[in-house]
Design a protein around this motif. Structure first.
Motif, mmCIF file in Angstrom:
data_model
loop_
_atom_site.group_PDB
_atom_site.id
_atom_site.type_symbol
_atom_site.label_atom_id
_atom_site.label_comp_id
_atom_site.label_asym_id
_atom_site.label_seq_id
_atom_site.Cartn_x
_atom_site.Cartn_y
_atom_site.Cartn_z
ATOM 1 N N HIS A 22 71.996 32.549 -27.310
ATOM 2 C CA HIS A 22 71.925 33.678 -26.399
ATOM 3 C C HIS A 22 73.266 34.363 -26.197
ATOM 4 C CE1 HIS A 22 68.310 31.336 -25.507
ATOM 5 N NE2 HIS A 22 67.784 32.508 -25.232
ATOM 6 N N LEU A 126 69.090 30.728 -20.512
ATOM 7 C CA LEU A 126 68.175 31.861 -20.664
ATOM 8 C C LEU A 126 68.212 32.711 -19.393
ATOM 9 C CD1 LEU A 126 66.061 32.960 -22.749
ATOM 10 C CD2 LEU A 126 64.314 31.817 -21.344
ATOM 11 N N THR A 217 63.807 34.713 -26.222
ATOM 12 C CA THR A 217 62.956 33.831 -25.429
ATOM 13 C C THR A 217 62.034 33.012 -26.319
ATOM 14 O OG1 THR A 217 62.995 35.424 -23.602
ATOM 15 C CG2 THR A 217 61.279 33.747 -23.549
#
Length: 431
Positions: A22, A126, A217
């Motif tokens: 990420h 996340l 995701t």
């Protein structure tokens, strides 16, 4: 290398992998925001010092079958993993209610602590799992929603995890009736309270999100599912290794299932010293399983979208003409794993790995208390878009609405306990 060291190593590797996964999208988003600022300011060479970053946008109104389905598979697997190892049902509201009522067993503390810790881990792994509450989502709404959820889950003995996943996977009539009741109540409450308008969701069916390439995701969901499977296998292997040394858990009787006694009693009566020591290890492994279950369950809630109240509100607002079916993929994915796994365990297995027998709910019939509790829970769920698990996970955001919801939920559980105790004193039986 021992199973515990392997487990710790692969979990730390997952955290590092997710952080790297990420990192690049975050840099791209930052670069994109800087480019927008430059264009809007009319100075391509550098951003204007008078410009400020645009406000955070609401969660896109999109159907996310891949991300929600992957999260559901993880939640279903964790529900079964906890059941197969510890013998206990994965019910978040039940674990929290026990702590509120003073039942401070080690497994409850470990499971709830894992949920909260998982929320803080999500902040780094996340960040998109969370969303900012809109201005229309007032503290009054959060407080009322939390109070209804607390009262309802305590009175109805469960929520979306205990009834919706574990209960329905056991083909429990009580859980099926409760699920239908809180779903219908949630839809009605969402419609009457206008929660779709609060989140700014347009009418109609949510459009399908792009299926390719896999979103960050989605990558997170695949990685988490692999980690969950590996964690379950390692914990099960460790339990079986201890089981071979101590004998079957059923042979250890009450000592093995009473973890607080095991932790305080080094020499178990009737057991050789080595067996007593290994029995203590088995009880500690059971508690560790609850900790891992709570932690990974929190990550699964984030990956599935359940940590975003707008996703739940989009599903429950069908009576208002707004519908996001993503929650169907969460529940469907969970039951796709949990239903056959629970049935196989209940019909063919000799029992859980770390307990003498499965700890199943004593009540099997449908009564007014179950239905009224499910209706209250559904009303709070529809009003706020949050149930106990996502509420605890959202504490990591430190947003006032999340804090208010959880505080009110705990008050609601305590009020139900006080009400139930008072009814016992007055009429001799609980209402």
């Amino acid at each position: 290398m021992s199973a515990s060291r392997v487990l710790a190593a692969h979990c730390s590797g997952f955290l590092l992998f997710s952080a790297r996964t990420h990192e690049a999208p975050s840099r791209l988003r930052s670069a994109h925001q800087r480019l927008l600022l430059r264009r809007r300011s009319g100075q391509p060479g550098r951003p204007s010092r008078q410009m400020v970053a645009p406000a955070a946008m609401a969660t896109p109104f999109l159907l996310t079958p891949v991300e929600s389905g992957l999260g559901g598979l993880t939640l279903g697997l964790l529900s079964y993993a906890k059941f197969s190892i510890t013998g206990r049902i994965l019910g978040i509201s039940g674990a929290v209610r026990g702590l509120v009522c003073g039942s401070l067993e080690a497994w409850r503390v470990a499971f709830v602590a894992g949920l909260v810790a998982g929320g803080f881990a999500l902040q780094g792994l996340l960040p998109s799992a969370f969303e900012a509450f809109p201005a229309g989502y007032t503290l009054r709404r959060a407080l009322l929603a939390g109070l209804l959820v607390g009262l309802g889950t305590a009175r109805g003995s469960g929520c979306t995890s205990g009834h919706g996943i574990s209960g329905n996977a056991r083909l429990s009539l009580r859980s099926f009736v409760a699920t239908c009741a809180f779903m219908l109540s949630g839809m009605l409450a969402a419609h009457l309270s206008g929660v779709a308008a609060v989140f700014g969701m347009p009418p109609g069916l949510a459009p399908l999100a792009p299926l390719s390439p896999l979103s960050p995701t989605g990558v997170f969901g695949v990685t988490l599912l692999v980690v969950t499977v590996t964690t379950w296998l390692l914990l099960s292997a460790a339990a079986r290794q201890l089981d071979q040394r101590t004998g079957s858990p059923a042979a250890l009787g009450k000592e093995l299932t009473d973890e607080p006694v095991l932790e305080k009693k080094p020499d178990l009566a009737g057991l050789p010293p080595r067996a007593a020591h290994d029995a203590q290890k088995l009880a500690a492994l059971s508690t560790a399983s609850d900790l891992f279950s709570g932690f990974l369950f929190a990550l699964g809630l984030g990956g599935s979208g359940m940590a975003k109240p707008s996703k739940v509100a989009g599903f429950l607002s069908v009576l208002s003409g707004t519908f996001d079916p993503s929650l169907l993929f969460v529940m469907g994915g969970a039951l796709l794993v949990a239903l056959p796994a629970f049935q196989l365990a209940l019909r063919r297995s000799s029992g859980p790995l770390c307990a003498a027998c499965y700890d199943l709910p004593a009540k099997t019939g449908v009564d007014a208390k179950l239905v009224s509790g499910a209706l209250l829970f559904g009303a709070g769920w529809g009003l706020g878009g949050i149930c106990p698990g996502p509420g605890l996970v959202a504490l990591a955001t430190l947003q006032p609405q999340a804090l208010a919801f959880v505080a009110a939920m705990l008050v609601g559980m305590q009020l139900e306990r006080v009400s139930n105790t008072a009814s016992v004193k007055l009429v001799g039986v609980p209402i």
